[in-house]
Scaffold this motif. Sequence first.
Motif, short mmCIF file in Angstrom:
data_model
loop_
_atom_site.label_atom_id
_atom_site.label_comp_id
_atom_site.label_asym_id
_atom_site.label_seq_id
_atom_site.Cartn_x
_atom_site.Cartn_y
_atom_site.Cartn_z
N SER A 46 -0.67 -9.99 -5.88
CA SER A 46 -1.72 -10.43 -6.79
C SER A 46 -1.56 -9.78 -8.16
CB SER A 46 -3.08 -10.10 -6.19
OG SER A 46 -4.11 -10.48 -7.06
N ALA A 47 -1.30 -8.47 -8.18
CA ALA A 47 -1.11 -7.77 -9.45
C ALA A 47 0.13 -8.29 -10.17
CB ALA A 47 -0.99 -6.26 -9.20
N GLN A 48 1.20 -8.55 -9.42
CA GLN A 48 2.44 -9.07 -10.00
C GLN A 48 2.18 -10.43 -10.63
OE1 GLN A 48 5.66 -9.11 -7.21
NE2 GLN A 48 7.08 -10.08 -8.64
N ALA A 49 1.44 -11.27 -9.95
CA ALA A 49 1.13 -12.60 -10.49
C ALA A 49 0.33 -12.52 -11.78
CB ALA A 49 0.37 -13.42 -9.45
N ASP A 50 -0.46 -11.46 -11.92
CA ASP A 50 -1.26 -11.26 -13.14
C ASP A 50 -0.48 -10.51 -14.22
OD1 ASP A 50 -3.40 -12.52 -11.96
OD2 ASP A 50 -4.46 -10.68 -11.42
N GLY A 51 0.77 -10.18 -13.95
CA GLY A 51 1.57 -9.45 -14.93
C GLY A 51 1.25 -7.96 -14.99
N GLU A 52 0.53 -7.47 -14.02
CA GLU A 52 0.17 -6.04 -13.94
C GLU A 52 1.25 -5.34 -13.10
OE1 GLU A 52 -2.26 -4.66 -15.56
OE2 GLU A 52 -3.15 -6.51 -16.31
N TYR A 53 2.41 -5.13 -13.73
CA TYR A 53 3.58 -4.66 -12.99
C TYR A 53 3.45 -3.22 -12.49
CZ TYR A 53 5.68 -8.94 -14.73
OH TYR A 53 5.94 -10.26 -15.00
N ALA A 54 2.84 -2.36 -13.24
CA ALA A 54 2.68 -0.97 -12.79
C ALA A 54 1.80 -0.93 -11.54
CB ALA A 54 2.09 -0.10 -13.90
N GLU A 55 0.72 -1.69 -11.58
CA GLU A 55 -0.16 -1.76 -10.42
C GLU A 55 0.54 -2.40 -9.22
OE1 GLU A 55 -4.40 -3.82 -9.07
OE2 GLU A 55 -3.90 -3.72 -11.20
N ALA A 56 1.33 -3.43 -9.49
CA ALA A 56 2.08 -4.08 -8.41
C ALA A 56 3.04 -3.09 -7.76
CB ALA A 56 2.85 -5.28 -8.96
N LEU A 57 3.77 -2.33 -8.59
CA LEU A 57 4.71 -1.35 -8.04
C LEU A 57 4.01 -0.28 -7.20
CD1 LEU A 57 7.22 -0.86 -10.99
CD2 LEU A 57 7.65 -1.97 -8.78
N GLU A 58 2.85 0.17 -7.65
CA GLU A 58 2.09 1.16 -6.87
C GLU A 58 1.72 0.60 -5.50
OE1 GLU A 58 -1.36 2.46 -9.04
OE2 GLU A 58 -0.16 3.13 -10.76
N ASN A 59 1.24 -0.64 -5.49
CA ASN A 59 0.88 -1.26 -4.22
C ASN A 59 2.09 -1.48 -3.32
OD1 ASN A 59 -2.09 -1.86 -4.04
ND2 ASN A 59 -1.66 -2.73 -6.06
N TYR A 60 3.19 -1.93 -3.90
CA TYR A 60 4.40 -2.14 -3.11
C TYR A 60 4.92 -0.82 -2.53
CZ TYR A 60 4.72 -6.92 -4.95
OH TYR A 60 4.49 -8.24 -5.27
N GLN A 61 4.85 0.25 -3.32
CA GLN A 61 5.30 1.56 -2.82
C GLN A 61 4.44 2.01 -1.64
OE1 GLN A 61 8.08 3.08 -3.40
NE2 GLN A 61 8.69 1.72 -5.06
N GLU A 62 3.14 1.80 -1.74
CA GLU A 62 2.24 2.14 -0.62
C GLU A 62 2.59 1.30 0.61
OE1 GLU A 62 -0.13 4.47 -0.02
OE2 GLU A 62 0.45 5.35 -1.93
N ALA A 63 2.81 0.02 0.41
CA ALA A 63 3.17 -0.86 1.52
C ALA A 63 4.48 -0.41 2.16
CB ALA A 63 3.29 -2.31 1.04
N LEU A 64 5.41 -0.01 1.32
CA LEU A 64 6.72 0.43 1.81
C LEU A 64 6.62 1.69 2.66
CD1 LEU A 64 9.54 -0.76 1.50
CD2 LEU A 64 9.86 0.67 -0.51
N THR A 65 5.72 2.61 2.28
CA THR A 65 5.57 3.84 3.07
C THR A 65 4.91 3.56 4.42
OG1 THR A 65 3.44 4.39 2.07
CG2 THR A 65 5.41 5.31 1.02
N LEU A 66 4.12 2.49 4.51
CA LEU A 66 3.41 2.18 5.75
C LEU A 66 4.17 1.22 6.66
CD1 LEU A 66 -0.11 1.71 4.17
CD2 LEU A 66 0.57 3.57 5.70
N GLU A 67 4.89 0.29 6.07
CA GLU A 67 5.53 -0.77 6.84
C GLU A 67 6.76 -0.26 7.58
OE1 GLU A 67 5.83 -3.62 8.89
OE2 GLU A 67 4.43 -4.15 7.29
N GLU A 68 6.86 -0.64 8.85
CA GLU A 68 8.00 -0.21 9.67
C GLU A 68 8.95 -1.35 9.99
OE1 GLU A 68 6.04 1.57 13.02
OE2 GLU A 68 5.46 3.35 11.86
N ASP A 69 8.46 -2.58 9.98
CA ASP A 69 9.30 -3.73 10.33
C ASP A 69 10.35 -3.96 9.24
OD1 ASP A 69 9.64 -6.29 12.01
OD2 ASP A 69 9.51 -7.03 9.94
N PRO A 70 11.63 -4.02 9.61
CA PRO A 70 12.69 -4.16 8.60
C PRO A 70 12.61 -5.45 7.79
CG PRO A 70 13.63 -4.02 10.82
CD PRO A 70 12.17 -3.87 10.96
#
Length: 173
Positions: A44-68
């Motif tokens: 959602s943040a990426q679609a709005d052009g809020e790239y810093a916020e998008a990266l923060e959310n993706y990094q959080e998702a990456l730390t939690l997600e285990e499925d390759p």
Amino acid sequence: MPRTQRNDNFIDKSFTVMADLILKVLPTNRKSKEAFAYYRDGMSAQADGEYAEALENYQEALTLEEDPIDRSFILYNIALVHTSNGDHQTALDHYLQALDLNPKMPQALNNIAVIHHFLGQRSEEAGNDDEAERHYDQAAEYWTQAIRLAPNNYIEAQNWLKTTGRSKVDVYF
């Protein structure tokens, strides 16, 4: 407040409601659901052009997600943000990490090829023909792989491969 609670257009609200319903009924663990929520907020943040916020959310998702496979899509979206910001090397690194987890991702192969083609054009404009050819060869390699996985896609790339003599076959399907 999570980004998904701030969406003000109908499509975003509809997507959010559907995603929340899916999260509630999916037979998955809490950690995976939380990872998906961060991923959804990142998109959602990426679609709005809020790239810093998008990266923060993706990094959080990456730390939690285990499925390759799910991790590969998170890495792919991180690469998209870096591509949009013109940070080609970081984007390439993330696309390659995504491919390590999910080798059947033609969109990542295509985007790697696009970056190499762009870098080839820049090198050619700068008068560095050898470097340009290396980038064009890399673009050809990645486009060939992408086309093998998705033969009905990337028509412009197929034409470029043929017109530059870099195509090893006439038909990919």
